[in-house]
Design an enzyme around this catalytic site. Structure first.
Site, PDB file in Angstrom:
ATOM      1  N   SER A 484       0.991  -1.276  -0.390  1.00 20.43           N
ATOM      2  CA  SER A 484       0.165  -0.377   0.237  1.00 20.43           C
ATOM      3  C   SER A 484       0.794   1.130   0.059  1.00 20.43           C
ATOM      4  CB  SER A 484      -0.466  -0.017   1.478  1.00 20.43           C
ATOM      5  OG  SER A 484      -1.639  -0.504   0.869  1.00 20.43           O
ATOM      6  N   ASN A 617      -5.719  -7.365  -3.398  1.00 25.02           N
ATOM      7  CA  ASN A 617      -5.596  -8.266  -1.812  1.00 25.02           C
ATOM      8  C   ASN A 617      -4.531  -7.106  -1.767  1.00 25.02           C
ATOM      9  OD1 ASN A 617      -6.321 -10.801  -1.749  1.00 25.02           O
ATOM     10  ND2 ASN A 617      -5.647 -11.280  -3.598  1.00 25.02           N
ATOM     11  N   TYR A 618      -4.096  -6.448  -1.710  1.00 27.38           N
ATOM     12  CA  TYR A 618      -2.882  -5.291  -0.999  1.00 27.38           C
ATOM     13  C   TYR A 618      -2.854  -4.279  -0.509  1.00 27.38           C
ATOM     14  CZ  TYR A 618      -1.020  -9.771  -0.566  1.00 27.38           C
ATOM     15  OH  TYR A 618      -0.009 -10.972   0.144  1.00 27.38           O
ATOM     16  N   MET A 619      -3.531  -3.569  -2.521  1.00 27.70           N
ATOM     17  CA  MET A 619      -3.135  -1.915  -1.878  1.00 27.70           C
ATOM     18  C   MET A 619      -5.136  -0.996  -2.087  1.00 27.70           C
ATOM     19  SD  MET A 619      -1.587  -2.076  -5.737  1.00 27.70           S
ATOM     20  CE  MET A 619      -3.132  -1.278  -7.087  1.00 27.70           C
TER      21      MET A 619
END
Length: 651
Positions: A484, A617-619
């Site tokens: 992120s 899934n990550y940002m």
DNA sequence: GTGCATACTTAGAAGACCAGAA
DNA sequence: TTCTGGTCTTCTAAGTATGCAC
């Protein structure tokens, strides 16, 4: 309950109500009867089952068999006939009754009513006793109200009566609107959007990479293999296999799965049916994940709700402490501490996965904590080369420059273990701990903080709330955080160097930040999200290159025409051209060529990069929203499906 | 401390879908 | 109308995390 009855307070109804006729008692539409009348038919202790037996013609009131009146439910109009008359009518009138007999019948009726009245009064008192017990519990032991005698519930009653009148007075349109509003409000509790509602069909297990179980038969899964999880009062859903039952029906509100069965290839594992990714359950879980990732660091550039800038700054100090601590541990004489310090550095710097222990019957892949000696190489003076198969047997190959202390420590870990024994290529790099130990260590960091230190970090959060957030500090949080913060940084870089003014230009910049070659050190690369080269990639590149060659040829021809035009000569087609117009054309063609070359380069660079995983899934999506707001762009979520059969789930 | 059971998230492949180009 | 290429959806494998029994 009839309207006329309903308008009378309970207490008054208790006194006035005892006039139910046997026909009223036997009415099949029991819910429509006044409470008192219903109560009068059955003893309070046996009410539900008794109601059934009454309707079947019991002789509970001692007035003799009522079979005639109850069993046939009589004729509809008999409800309006007084009991005495009906009694008389029900008996064949062979001869006129004597006056003494008529008096006897009348006496019987009066007696019956007195008995009923007494019974009803007793039931109301029971009702009141139960209410007071429950009400007292709600009030609590120290409440000023000590008995019901002085309580006046009239305002509550009046309010309800007024509401009822209001409802009655509503127009048809208003009622329809209220109904729609009610349904819209309740909709989220009626429907659930299930992610994977199909059971996995039989087939052959493939697995990823060199999986020891590849080729094994995946057997068909039947209802008898499946445990379902439904609400306590929910009807058990049907399945298409007559004669079978679900393996088990559970009512567990502490989990989010709707059904599960044992994997037939690996019976140690389960397969689950979950709600879909855009359900409220999953979205809330996602939000928590990003909050946990954000909490210890705080995004530098974000000013949106949730965490104030001051708190973000203070919490940012917390990760500074963690980093200071693991840096200090590189020089520790305690081998476990030293190894953990280096592992945390790798996790923080390279966003590696934790790497839990694996069984023999799984593919031979590793993560940070399960790195082997053969996966790591020291390249003087201070570079480390990683080469291993990670999740899904995707190769991670990366050479990084590290701190000298880390370099020396890794040299040591490669040579010998905690007890000084020489290591072989298949031995673990970190032999003194595993991923579970590291997670415990991270949680311990928080426990080690005093309340006073926590107060310094809180800025409005209670100790419990802050600890709740920090309890989520585990190895994988580093990866979420790094992904992120990388997106945030890349977007910030585009903004700082941006000359974009229009919405289209700004949107193009965001797309470039996500995709372009110059950002290939970005999120997907950081997380090593790879894909195999698309099957059509080769032919697509051939086409693109042919197009580029054509554009280059065109520019060469135009440049020849420009030379002729400057000399005042005609071109091949015998036309005299304006040199300025040709120059303008060349410039346009060159711009188009540069754009096409960039597109081809991006395509080639991204042929093995999967961008979707990091996006999903990550940002943290709020980073994108915040960026859009700063750039005055209208970022709207995609509207939910309009089809009523696929409503969003909120339940 | 260890292994196991359970629950949940993350992952890439492949096919579906859709918009724009030919 | 067909083709092409990008994106979305579905499928299910493969991870992470943690509580509990021994």
């Amino acid at each position: 309950m009839s309207d006329s009855e309903d308008d009378v307070p309970l207490g008054q109804r208790a006194a006035a109500a005892p006039k139910p006729t046997p026909m009223q008692e036997d009415s099949s539409s029991e819910d429509d009867q006044p409470l008192a009348a219903r109560a009068a038919r059955t003893p309070a202790s046996k009410r539900p089952s008794k109601a059934v037996s009454d309707s079947e013609g019991s002789d509970d009131d001692g007035s003799g068999s009522d079979d005639d009146a109850s069993s046939g439910s009589g004729s509809d109009d008999s409800d309006d006939v007084p009991l005495a008359q009906r009694r008389a009518a029900a008996t064949p009138a062979k001869k006129k009754p004597a006056p003494a007999a008529a008096v006897a019948v009348l006496f019987e009726v009066v007696l019956e009513r007195l008995v009923l009245r007494r019974r009803l009064l007793l039931l109301v008192l029971a009702f009141i006793k139960n209410f007071w017990e429950g009400f007292r519990e709600v009030l609590g032991p120290r409440h000023v109200i000590k008995s019901l005698d002085k309580c006046d519930f009239t305002p509550i009653y009046d309010w309800h009566a007024a509401e009822r009148e209001k409802k009655k007075g509503a127009t048809k349109e208003e009622k329809q609107q209220q109904k729609e509003e009610r349904e819209a409000k309740e909709a989220k509790y009626k429907f659930a959007l299930v992610g994977n509602f199909r059971v996995e069909p039989p087939g052959l297990f493939r697995g990823r990479g060199e999986h020891p179980k590849m080729g094994k038969v995946k057997k068909r899964v039947y209802p008898r293999d499946i445990t379902i999880n439904i609400g306590k009062d929910a009807p058990i859903p049907e399945h298409p296999y007559p004669g079978q039952r679900w393996k088990e029906v559970r009512h567990d509100s502490g989990v989010t799965w709707l059904a599960y069965w044992r994997d037939t290839v690996n019976p140690k594992e389960f397969k689950y049916v979950w709600l879909s990714a855009n359900s409220t359950f999953k979205s809330e879980s996602d939000l928590l994940k990003y909050e946990k990732a954000r909490a210890p660091w705080g995004w530098a550039r974000l000013g949106w709700g949730g965490m104030g800038a001051r708190r973000a700054r203070k919490l940012k100090d917390f990760i500074v402490d963690i980093r200071r601590q693991y840096t200090k541990d590189w020089g520790s004489s305690d081998m476990r501490k030293k190894q953990m310090g280096v592992a945390l550095y790798f996790l923080d710097k390279l966003a590696l996965r934790a790497g839990h222990e694996k069984d023999e019957d799984e593919a031979d892949t590793v993560g940070c904590c399960t790195l082997k000696v053969e996966n790591v190489e020291c390249i003087p003076p201070n570079h480390i080369k990683f080469d291993f198969l990670g999740k899904d047997s995707i190769r991670y190959e990366n050479t990084v420059e590290v701190e000298v202390a880390v370099y020396r420590a890794v040299e040591q870990f490669l040579r010998c273990d905690e007890r000084g024994k020489r290591k072989a290529p298949r031995d673990m790099l970190f032999d003194a701990f595993d991923a579970t130990d590291l997670n415990k260590e991270l949680k311990g960091l928080m426990d080690g903080l005093s309340v006073k230190e926590l107060e310094g970090l809180m800025d409005g959060l209670s100790v419990k709330e802050l600890k709740g957030l920090m309890d989520g500090l585990s190895v994988k949080v580093f990866r979420t955080y790094n992904a992120s913060i990388t997106l945030d940084r890349l977007l910030a870089e585009t903004e700082d160097a941006s000359a974009a003014t229009t919405v289209d230009e700004k949107k193009a910049e965001y797309d470039r930040a996500n995709k372009e070659a110059r950002f290939l050190g970005g999120v997907a690369i950081l997380c090593n999200h790879q894909r195999s080269v698309p099957k059509t990639h080769g032919t697509q590149m051939e086409k693109m290159n042919a197009k580029l060659d054509g554009m280059r040829d065109e520019i060469t021809e135009l440049q020849a025409e420009l030379a002729l035009a400057k000399k005042g000569k005609a071109n091949k087609e015998g036309k005299k051209l304006n040199p300025e117009a040709v120059e303008k054309k060349i410039a346009g063609k060159k711009r188009a060529l540069a754009k096409a070359e960039l597109a081809a380069a991006v395509k080639e660079d991204l042929k093995t990069v999967a961008l979707g995983t990091s996006k999903i899934n990550y940002m943290d999506p709020r980073i994108t929203i915040a960026w859009a707001k700063r750039n005055e762009l209208d970022a709207k979520p995609r509207p939910p499906p309009t089809d009523s059969s696929s409503r969003r789930t909120d339940s």
